[in-house]
Design a protein around this motif. Structure first.
Motif, mmCIF file in Angstrom:
data_model
loop_
_atom_site.group_PDB
_atom_site.id
_atom_site.type_symbol
_atom_site.label_atom_id
_atom_site.label_comp_id
_atom_site.label_asym_id
_atom_site.label_seq_id
_atom_site.Cartn_x
_atom_site.Cartn_y
_atom_site.Cartn_z
ATOM 1 N N GLN A 194 56.982 48.050 20.113
ATOM 2 C CA GLN A 194 56.828 46.673 19.616
ATOM 3 C C GLN A 194 56.380 45.728 20.731
ATOM 4 O O GLN A 194 55.807 44.664 20.468
ATOM 5 N N TYR A 195 56.645 46.115 21.983
ATOM 6 C CA TYR A 195 56.285 45.257 23.115
ATOM 7 C C TYR A 195 54.811 45.358 23.498
ATOM 8 O O TYR A 195 54.348 44.611 24.352
ATOM 9 N N LYS A 196 54.089 46.270 22.847
ATOM 10 C CA LYS A 196 52.647 46.370 23.122
ATOM 11 C C LYS A 196 51.957 45.052 22.774
ATOM 12 O O LYS A 196 51.048 44.608 23.491
ATOM 13 N N ALA A 197 52.379 44.404 21.683
ATOM 14 C CA ALA A 197 51.775 43.131 21.299
ATOM 15 C C ALA A 197 52.026 42.061 22.355
ATOM 16 O O ALA A 197 51.142 41.250 22.660
ATOM 17 N N HIS A 198 53.228 42.056 22.940
ATOM 18 C CA HIS A 198 53.546 41.102 24.008
ATOM 19 C C HIS A 198 52.667 41.369 25.231
ATOM 20 O O HIS A 198 52.154 40.438 25.863
ATOM 21 N N PHE A 199 52.524 42.649 25.556
ATOM 22 C CA PHE A 199 51.724 43.065 26.703
ATOM 23 C C PHE A 199 50.280 42.611 26.531
ATOM 24 O O PHE A 199 49.685 42.022 27.453
ATOM 25 N N ASP A 200 49.726 42.839 25.352
ATOM 26 C CA ASP A 200 48.337 42.449 25.092
ATOM 27 C C ASP A 200 48.182 40.933 25.094
ATOM 28 O O ASP A 200 47.201 40.399 25.640
ATOM 29 N N ARG A 201 49.135 40.234 24.484
ATOM 30 C CA ARG A 201 49.040 38.780 24.401
ATOM 31 C C ARG A 201 49.115 38.137 25.781
ATOM 32 O O ARG A 201 48.438 37.131 26.052
ATOM 33 N N MET A 202 49.926 38.701 26.651
ATOM 34 C CA MET A 202 50.039 38.149 28.002
ATOM 35 C C MET A 202 48.711 38.202 28.745
ATOM 36 O O MET A 202 48.417 37.334 29.576
ATOM 37 N N HIS A 203 47.900 39.214 28.454
ATOM 38 C CA HIS A 203 46.585 39.284 29.092
ATOM 39 C C HIS A 203 45.713 38.092 28.709
ATOM 40 O O HIS A 203 44.823 37.688 29.464
ATOM 41 N N LEU A 204 45.972 37.524 27.541
ATOM 42 C CA LEU A 204 45.151 36.426 27.036
ATOM 43 C C LEU A 204 45.677 35.050 27.412
ATOM 44 O O LEU A 204 44.897 34.113 27.576
ATOM 45 N N THR A 205 46.996 34.932 27.553
ATOM 46 C CA THR A 205 47.588 33.592 27.639
ATOM 47 C C THR A 205 48.531 33.391 28.822
ATOM 48 O O THR A 205 49.122 32.323 28.946
ATOM 49 N N ALA A 206 48.704 34.371 29.671
ATOM 50 C CA ALA A 206 49.696 34.282 30.744
ATOM 51 C C ALA A 206 49.491 33.049 31.621
ATOM 52 O O ALA A 206 48.374 32.722 32.016
ATOM 53 N N GLN A 207 50.598 32.357 31.896
ATOM 54 C CA GLN A 207 50.601 31.283 32.892
ATOM 55 C C GLN A 207 51.046 31.890 34.214
ATOM 56 O O GLN A 207 52.207 32.241 34.384
ATOM 57 N N LEU A 208 50.133 32.025 35.123
ATOM 58 C CA LEU A 208 50.369 32.803 36.330
ATOM 59 C C LEU A 208 51.293 32.091 37.312
ATOM 60 O O LEU A 208 51.258 30.863 37.433
ATOM 61 N N PRO A 209 52.102 32.863 38.039
ATOM 62 C CA PRO A 209 52.952 32.268 39.076
ATOM 63 C C PRO A 209 52.147 31.660 40.216
ATOM 64 O O PRO A 209 52.589 30.713 40.858
ATOM 65 N N ALA A 210 50.964 32.215 40.490
ATOM 66 C CA ALA A 210 50.153 31.742 41.618
ATOM 67 C C ALA A 210 48.704 31.579 41.189
ATOM 68 O O ALA A 210 48.201 32.315 40.341
ATOM 69 N N LYS A 211 48.030 30.627 41.780
ATOM 70 C CA LYS A 211 46.618 30.394 41.501
ATOM 71 C C LYS A 211 45.778 31.613 41.909
ATOM 72 O O LYS A 211 46.107 32.337 42.851
ATOM 73 N N LEU A 212 44.679 31.804 41.214
ATOM 74 C CA LEU A 212 43.703 32.821 41.604
ATOM 75 C C LEU A 212 42.792 32.213 42.668
ATOM 76 O O LEU A 212 42.240 31.128 42.481
ATOM 77 N N LEU A 213 42.659 32.906 43.774
ATOM 78 C CA LEU A 213 41.884 32.385 44.900
ATOM 79 C C LEU A 213 40.520 33.051 44.965
ATOM 80 O O LEU A 213 40.398 34.270 44.848
ATOM 81 N N LEU A 214 39.487 32.242 45.161
ATOM 82 C CA LEU A 214 38.137 32.763 45.313
ATOM 83 C C LEU A 214 38.030 33.563 46.610
ATOM 84 O O LEU A 214 38.676 33.249 47.616
ATOM 85 N N TYR A 215 37.204 34.605 46.564
ATOM 86 C CA TYR A 215 36.836 35.246 47.828
ATOM 87 C C TYR A 215 36.282 34.150 48.748
ATOM 88 O O TYR A 215 35.448 33.335 48.330
ATOM 89 N N GLN A 216 36.723 34.118 49.980
ATOM 90 C CA GLN A 216 36.289 33.057 50.895
ATOM 91 C C GLN A 216 34.771 32.997 51.051
ATOM 92 O O GLN A 216 34.190 31.896 51.010
ATOM 93 N N PRO A 217 34.082 34.132 51.213
ATOM 94 C CA PRO A 217 32.618 34.039 51.325
ATOM 95 C C PRO A 217 31.958 33.474 50.067
ATOM 96 O O PRO A 217 30.933 32.795 50.156
ATOM 97 N N MET A 218 32.552 33.734 48.889
ATOM 98 C CA MET A 218 31.969 33.203 47.665
ATOM 99 C C MET A 218 32.227 31.706 47.543
ATOM 100 O O MET A 218 31.372 30.954 47.067
ATOM 101 N N LEU A 219 33.406 31.266 47.963
ATOM 102 C CA LEU A 219 33.691 29.832 47.998
ATOM 103 C C LEU A 219 32.681 29.125 48.896
ATOM 104 O O LEU A 219 32.107 28.095 48.523
ATOM 105 N N GLU A 220 32.451 29.681 50.068
ATOM 106 C CA GLU A 220 31.507 29.074 51.006
ATOM 107 C C GLU A 220 30.085 29.099 50.452
ATOM 108 O O GLU A 220 29.327 28.125 50.622
ATOM 109 N N LEU A 221 29.721 30.185 49.769
ATOM 110 C CA LEU A 221 28.389 30.277 49.170
ATOM 111 C C LEU A 221 28.211 29.226 48.079
ATOM 112 O O LEU A 221 27.181 28.547 48.026
ATOM 113 N N MET A 222 29.203 29.065 47.232
ATOM 114 C CA MET A 222 29.119 28.080 46.153
ATOM 115 C C MET A 222 29.072 26.660 46.710
ATOM 116 O O MET A 222 28.299 25.818 46.239
ATOM 117 N N GLN A 223 29.890 26.399 47.705
ATOM 118 C CA GLN A 223 29.900 25.058 48.295
ATOM 119 C C GLN A 223 28.559 24.725 48.946
ATOM 120 O O GLN A 223 28.015 23.638 48.745
#
Length: 213
Positions: A81-110
């Motif tokens: 029954q927890y498979k639905a919870h597992f799948d839903r978390m992939h869509l809506t999870a509020q993460l404990p930590a921010k996702l950080l850009l690869y530093q070279p990609m941040l510099e490239l975009m900037q």
């Protein structure tokens, strides 16, 4: 290792994929697994969250995402029954930590933005999940100047995603650079636009073999 200085100055826009291009997809998934493990421990008291998190991390790194819940369910006797919870978390999870850009990609975009080039993101995968990722990236202000397109949504409406993106921004194929995940090389080439693998911006090229004479 490439930088902004290696990009053709005539390019007017850069198109980026998301996962494993701007940040590691792994960083999102491991936080989802952490949250799921703690939900299960809170709800059922077993298995211990640290044990399940460790199992999911190791199984993902060795076998990938496919069948991951089923492997964990078999190992820890988790109710399906927890498979639905597992799948839903992939869509809506509020993460404990921010996702950080690869530093070279941040510099490239900037650098690209500072030099007047447009920043476009074309992301593949479930649009709900991809939007959830986008909202939890530390963009350092770049989110105010970039445009995002969801490939599945465009294809669902009968559009060629690259063609639509170019038309929507008044661009010619010769005016854009497509920065993609390494596994997407063939599809990027077929589009008829210049493309570079993302790893080119953070990995040094392999040294040529030593020759003895």
């Amino acid at each position: 290792m490439l930088t902004y200085a290696d990009i053709d100055t005539h390019k007017k826009a850069l198109i980026f994929e998301l996962d494993d291009v701007l940040f590691p997809k792994r960083d999102y998934l491991l936080q989802v697994y952490y949250l799921f493990a703690h939900l299960l421990e809170y709800t059922e008291t077993v298995p211990p969250a640290n044990e399940l998190t460790g199992f999911l991390k190791t199984a993902y790194e060795h076998h990938g995402e496919e069948g991951l819940f089923e492997r964990a369910a078999e190992t820890f006797a988790i109710d399906h029954q927890y498979k639905a919870h597992f799948d839903r978390m992939h869509l809506t999870a509020q993460l404990p930590a921010k996702l950080l850009l690869y530093q070279p990609m941040l510099e490239l975009m900037q650098a690209s933005h500072q030099n007047g080039k447009r920043l476009l993101i074309l992301t593949k995968g479930n649009p709900t999940m991809q939007l959830n990722k986008l909202r939890q990236v530390e963009w350092n202000g770049l989110d105010r100047v970039m445009k995002v397109y969801f490939q599945e949504e465009l294809q669902g409406k009968g559009h060629d995603s690259i063609g639509y993106l170019l038309d929507d921004n008044g661009l010619q194929k010769s005016e854009v650079l497509y920065v993609h995940a390494e596994s997407k090389l063939v599809s990027a080439t077929v589009s008829g636009i210049d493309c570079m693998g993302a790893k080119s911006f953070w990995e040094k090229p392999a040294a040529p073999p030593h020759q003895s004479y």
